[in-house]
Design an enzyme around this catalytic site. Sequence first.
Site, short mmCIF file in Angstrom:
data_model
loop_
_atom_site.label_atom_id
_atom_site.label_comp_id
_atom_site.label_asym_id
_atom_site.label_seq_id
_atom_site.Cartn_x
_atom_site.Cartn_y
_atom_site.Cartn_z
N GLY A 18 0.81 -1.22 0.00
CA GLY A 18 0.00 0.00 0.00
C GLY A 18 0.84 1.27 0.00
O GLY A 18 1.93 1.32 -0.56
N TYR A 169 -12.97 5.76 12.69
CA TYR A 169 -11.80 6.15 11.88
C TYR A 169 -11.63 7.68 11.90
O TYR A 169 -10.54 8.19 12.13
CB TYR A 169 -12.01 5.63 10.47
CG TYR A 169 -10.86 5.84 9.51
CD1 TYR A 169 -9.72 5.05 9.57
CD2 TYR A 169 -10.93 6.81 8.52
CE1 TYR A 169 -8.67 5.23 8.67
CE2 TYR A 169 -9.90 6.99 7.62
CZ TYR A 169 -8.77 6.21 7.69
OH TYR A 169 -7.74 6.40 6.79
N LYS A 173 -8.52 9.82 13.34
CA LYS A 173 -7.71 10.69 12.47
C LYS A 173 -7.82 12.16 12.90
O LYS A 173 -6.85 12.91 12.81
CB LYS A 173 -8.11 10.51 11.00
CG LYS A 173 -7.83 9.10 10.45
CD LYS A 173 -6.33 8.78 10.35
CE LYS A 173 -6.05 7.50 9.60
NZ LYS A 173 -4.63 7.18 9.48
N VAL A 202 -7.37 6.29 -2.12
CA VAL A 202 -6.15 5.77 -2.73
C VAL A 202 -6.33 4.27 -2.95
O VAL A 202 -6.84 3.56 -2.07
CB VAL A 202 -4.92 5.99 -1.80
CG1 VAL A 202 -3.64 5.58 -2.49
CG2 VAL A 202 -4.84 7.44 -1.34
N THR A 204 -5.37 0.87 -2.58
CA THR A 204 -4.47 0.04 -1.76
C THR A 204 -5.28 -1.18 -1.28
O THR A 204 -6.51 -1.19 -1.44
CB THR A 204 -3.97 0.80 -0.50
OG1 THR A 204 -5.10 1.03 0.35
CG2 THR A 204 -3.29 2.11 -0.83
#
Length: 275
Positions: A18, A169, A173, A202, A204
């Site tokens: 990743g 999440y 973050k 992204v 990954t």
Amino acid sequence: MQKRLAGKTALVTGAAHGQGRSHCLRLASEGADIIAIDLCAQALDVAYPLGSWEALKDTARQVEALGRRCFIAKADIRDRAALDKVVEDSAGEFPALDILVANAGVGSYGRVLETPKEVWDQVMSVNMTGTFNTIQAFTPRIVEGGNGGSVIIISSVSGIKGLPFTGAYAASKHGLQGLAAVLAQELAEHNIRVNTVNPGPVSTPLTSDKTGPALLTGDHPDTLLFKGSFSPMLPLDGGFMDAKEISAAVAWLASDDSRFVTGLAVPVDAGVMVR
Ligand SMILES: NC(=O)c1ccc[n+]([C@@H]2O[C@H](COP(=O)([O-])OP(=O)(O)OC[C@H]3O[C@@H](n4cnc5c(N)ncnc54)[C@H](O)[C@@H]3O)[C@@H](O)[C@H]2O)c1
């Protein structure tokens, strides 16, 4: 490729695949030697593949093919003692450290009211406590070097805005944004800069999770709400950026080209934040 990082050593967590692997390769291509850490086990409750020891060794092979050295270690960033052992084990070969990329993280998706406590705990312990552990274990080595340095925390657009279905999440973050802002002030006297990179979508292994990012393209009833918040503005092949786009920002923050940039959140998001 410019050699902006010649003579530097960079630590990257979550380096088996990743974005972490991509950061290792970009930093190495600019001249840095690499200390690469990964969990190397399917040891979290997630619906996507985590990195393996074989994959981490492959990261090292690719770094070495670029002419740089690579120290690899299997360690869980939740485990402070395991990180301290990496500090100790790598000290002989890599006595100095200049760049820290706290990249390892875990995803999770679901409405806040339906998020099991175990999922909340897992996300907080990896993304928040693990990043804290990483910074506390390795930053003293940058301080001791006396040459300044750069700490780069991989956050997310979810660290700045509230993306529906990413409650745990997003909370983790957002917490990293606070940590970075405090550290930027506390480490400035050592000429150590602290910034976050805040990626949008992204491609990954993390985004292969069918319970989450697939909402962007699927026909799930929550798709509209998720897409309204997380869709990029710029055209992207398949809706995701390549990890190398994030690595370009990491390399810039690692280099002296950003020597007066600290305390900043740098979205590389193809326009997600403008929504
Ligand atoms: N992919 C995206 O769309 C996206 C978007 C925004 C932010 N991010 C963030 O970027 C970072 C990298 O994400 P990615 O997409 O490459 O994820 P990924 O899951 O593909 O890779 C993460 C790597 O970290 C390792 N890891 C996980 N937990 C660990 C632990 N406790 N200790 C050590 N290593 C551990 C995994 O084994 C894996 O190799 C993460 O912090 C993620 O939250 C990703």
